[in-house]
Design a protein around this motif. Structure first.
Motif, PDB file in Angstrom:
ATOM      1  N   GLN A  65       0.886  -1.229  -0.022  1.00 37.29           N
ATOM      2  CA  GLN A  65      -0.018   0.055   0.011  1.00 37.29           C
ATOM      3  C   GLN A  65       0.971   1.274  -0.174  1.00 37.29           C
ATOM      4  O   GLN A  65       1.620   1.321   1.002  1.00 37.29           O
ATOM      5  CB  GLN A  65      -0.866  -0.081   1.290  1.00 37.29           C
ATOM      6  N   ASP A  66       0.860   1.912  -1.045  1.00 36.08           N
ATOM      7  CA  ASP A  66       2.346   2.892  -1.314  1.00 36.08           C
ATOM      8  C   ASP A  66       1.980   4.081  -0.582  1.00 36.08           C
ATOM      9  O   ASP A  66       2.795   4.805  -0.240  1.00 36.08           O
ATOM     10  CB  ASP A  66       2.289   3.042  -2.603  1.00 36.08           C
ATOM     11  N   ASN A  67       0.593   4.654  -0.173  1.00 34.51           N
ATOM     12  CA  ASN A  67       0.408   5.874   0.484  1.00 34.51           C
ATOM     13  C   ASN A  67       1.236   7.110   0.014  1.00 34.51           C
ATOM     14  O   ASN A  67       1.895   7.892   0.655  1.00 34.51           O
ATOM     15  CB  ASN A  67       0.869   5.791   2.048  1.00 34.51           C
ATOM     16  N   ILE A  68       1.460   6.920  -1.476  1.00 33.23           N
ATOM     17  CA  ILE A  68       2.057   8.314  -1.984  1.00 33.23           C
ATOM     18  C   ILE A  68       1.221   9.525  -2.109  1.00 33.23           C
ATOM     19  O   ILE A  68       2.009  10.496  -1.910  1.00 33.23           O
ATOM     20  CB  ILE A  68       2.585   7.717  -3.538  1.00 33.23           C
ATOM     21  N   ASP A  69      -0.040   9.369  -2.017  1.00 30.94           N
ATOM     22  CA  ASP A  69      -0.845  10.425  -2.271  1.00 30.94           C
ATOM     23  C   ASP A  69      -0.215  11.655  -3.187  1.00 30.94           C
ATOM     24  O   ASP A  69      -0.175  11.248  -4.437  1.00 30.94           O
ATOM     25  CB  ASP A  69      -1.021  11.045  -0.717  1.00 30.94           C
ATOM     26  N   ASN A  70       0.100  12.789  -2.574  1.00 35.51           N
ATOM     27  CA  ASN A  70       0.592  13.783  -3.665  1.00 35.51           C
ATOM     28  C   ASN A  70       1.785  14.067  -3.615  1.00 35.51           C
ATOM     29  O   ASN A  70       2.380  15.094  -3.972  1.00 35.51           O
ATOM     30  CB  ASN A  70      -0.506  15.346  -3.339  1.00 35.51           C
ATOM     31  N   LYS A  71       2.550  13.030  -2.934  1.00 35.85           N
ATOM     32  CA  LYS A  71       4.094  13.245  -3.408  1.00 35.85           C
ATOM     33  C   LYS A  71       4.698  13.398  -4.781  1.00 35.85           C
ATOM     34  O   LYS A  71       3.959  12.864  -5.481  1.00 35.85           O
ATOM     35  CB  LYS A  71       4.821  11.957  -2.555  1.00 35.85           C
ATOM     36  N   GLU A  72       5.861  13.900  -4.986  1.00 34.01           N
ATOM     37  CA  GLU A  72       6.578  14.126  -6.030  1.00 34.01           C
ATOM     38  C   GLU A  72       7.800  13.253  -6.142  1.00 34.01           C
ATOM     39  O   GLU A  72       8.396  13.321  -5.046  1.00 34.01           O
ATOM     40  CB  GLU A  72       6.446  15.677  -6.381  1.00 34.01           C
ATOM     41  N   VAL A  73       8.254  13.084  -7.616  1.00 25.41           N
ATOM     42  CA  VAL A  73       9.573  12.502  -7.674  1.00 25.41           C
ATOM     43  C   VAL A  73      10.242  13.558  -8.367  1.00 25.41           C
ATOM     44  O   VAL A  73      10.355  14.180  -9.418  1.00 25.41           O
ATOM     45  CB  VAL A  73       9.426  11.298  -8.704  1.00 25.41           C
ATOM     46  N   ASP A  74      11.402  14.137  -7.544  1.00 25.58           N
ATOM     47  CA  ASP A  74      12.176  15.179  -7.971  1.00 25.58           C
ATOM     48  C   ASP A  74      11.541  16.406  -8.513  1.00 25.58           C
ATOM     49  O   ASP A  74      11.662  16.969  -9.561  1.00 25.58           O
ATOM     50  CB  ASP A  74      13.260  14.673  -8.859  1.00 25.58           C
ATOM     51  N   GLY A  75      10.495  16.958  -7.777  1.00 25.64           N
ATOM     52  CA  GLY A  75       9.552  18.148  -8.387  1.00 25.64           C
ATOM     53  C   GLY A  75       8.573  17.611  -9.188  1.00 25.64           C
ATOM     54  O   GLY A  75       7.853  18.416  -9.694  1.00 25.64           O
TER      55      GLY A  75
END
Length: 420
Positions: free
Chosen positions: A198-208
């Motif tokens: 369950q990644d729970n990434i939500d609104n996170k970014e990858v290098d912007g």
């Protein structure tokens, strides 16, 4: 009194027996059944069953269509996929499959293989293919017609005789083991540790950049470019996560697999940040020494499909594509042979199949020696060249009109020099 006969029953009147009901087995069975051939599929396991290889390539879609399975796949609600993204430290590049050199499908899916493989097998069954689950092939006799000794789901032994035999057993590699066809791979011994999260990434970014759930993300270890990670979105909030490298590089074998996997993830800052709140959903698994090769791919009595013949590496998600390509090619040759034609299986199946496999091999080897990574992360790529490479990443490794297929090693080395 006479003792009761213990001679096993023999199932006859079969055109083709197929070992394995995974993607290559199901598609081959469907294609042969469409041509009026009687097919029996022997599958050791019961579906659904867990498998890796969850990121399909667009090239796969044409084989699903040939097998009249595309509608079922489209309706299944799998995660849409339109490309691939690569990261190394702060470098990021992506490939959109719509911007490729070779004509053909431009999008595909990322799938939980347990469900996907069952869907294909169930669709083949609905079409009229006979699949026997929980059965094991114990021996094969090729003296005359292929004859298999099989244990059924109750442990009872019977024989099955057919005009031809296809091995679609994947990593089980039934025929290579029974017929002593295995030979060492030219690729280094590597392992993969993987799980679902369950990644729970939500609104996170990858290098912007917002995380793109429509692409597989390949991240390279910042200190050792031989180690890489996959992150494959399977549904909202749900991903497949894995790390690949030579076994001694993947942590202390005395530790459990989950600790080793998450410790490796922690070593890649971008991935560590992206998955800071991730929760492991299933027990981690390890696939060791997965690269494989064989001395013979096909004769007039048997053919090996997909991973049963050769498996390269998971880095470009080529496994299911090679499996489906081999099923389509073998079925076409086999229908002709069953209809009375003489088939040269080396020139009409093995050699053409290996052209694409060898194309993938070129880029797998170049990935690990750094050449292909130099090309992928080059900051000013030529768009036409990128389109040709994108076609290979989309699975079109058999397109001889693509210079990066026709002369894969030569063209790659030329562009490597330009990128350095």
């Amino acid at each position: 009194m006479h003792a009761a006969s213990t001679t096993p029953q023999t199932l006859t009147g079969i055109d083709v027996v197929i070992i394995g009901a995974g993607p290559s087995g199901s598609i081959a069975a469907s294609l042969l059944h469409q041509q009026g051939k009687r097919v029996v599929v022997i599958e050791k396991q019961h579906f659904p069953r867990f498998s890796i290889g969850e990121s399909l390539l667009p090239c796969c879609m044409q084989f699903l269509e040939q097998a009249n399975m595309l509608d079922a796949v489209n309706k299944a609600g799998y995660q849409f996929k339109n490309g691939a993204a690569f990261r190394y430290k702060k470098q990021y590049t992506d490939f959109n499959f719509s911007d490729k050199f070779t004509p053909g499908p431009e999008t595909t899916f990322q799938v939980e293989r347990a469900d996907f493989d069952k869907l294909l097998a169930d669709t083949a069954s609905e079409q009229g293919v006979e699949i026997r689950y929980g059965e094991t092939v114990n021996a094969v006799d090729l003296t005359d017609k292929p004859k298999l000794t099989v244990s059924d789901a109750n442990g009872e032994v019977y024989l099955i005789e057919a005009e031809y035999l296809l091995d679609a057993s994947g990593f089980g590699r039934v025929l290579p083991k029974l017929l002593a066809l295995e030979k060492p791979s030219t690729l280094a011994n590597r392992s993969a540790i993987f799980t679902h999260i369950q990644d729970n990434i939500d609104n996170k970014e990858v290098d912007g950049r917002p995380f793109d759930r429509n692409k597989i993300l390949i991240s390279v270890h910042p200190e050792n470019k031989d180690i890489w990670f996959w992150l494959i979105p399977l549904s909202p909030g749900h991903c497949s996560l894995g790390v690949v490298g030579e076994p001694h590089l993947l942590g202390d074998s005395a530790h459990n697999l989950q600790d080793r996997l998450m410790d490796m993830v922690n070593q890649e800052p971008g991935l560590n940040n992206l998955l800071a709140n991730a929760e492991v959903l299933r027990e981690c698994a390890e696939l060791k020494g997965y690269s494989a090769n064989v001395s013979t791919l096909a004769t007039n009595k048997f053919a090996l499909l997909g991973n049963a013949g050769e498996f390269l590496d998971p880095v470009f998600s080529s496994g299911v594509t090679i499996a489906m390509q081999s099923a389509s090619m073998a079925a076409k040759c086999l229908v002709r042979q069953l209809n009375g034609e003489d088939i040269d299986w080396q020139s009409e199946y093995a050699t053409p199949l290996m052209r694409g496999v060898d194309t993938f091999r070129t880029y797998v080897e170049a990935w690990y020696d750094g050449r292909f990574q130099d090309v992928i992360f080059y900051d000013d790529p030529d768009n036409k060249i990128k389109q040709m490479i994108c076609s290979i990443l989309a699975g079109y490794a058999w397109d001889k009109t693509n210079p990066f297929v026709a002369e894969s090693e030569k063209r790659l080395n030329l562009i490597v020099e330009l990128c350095r």
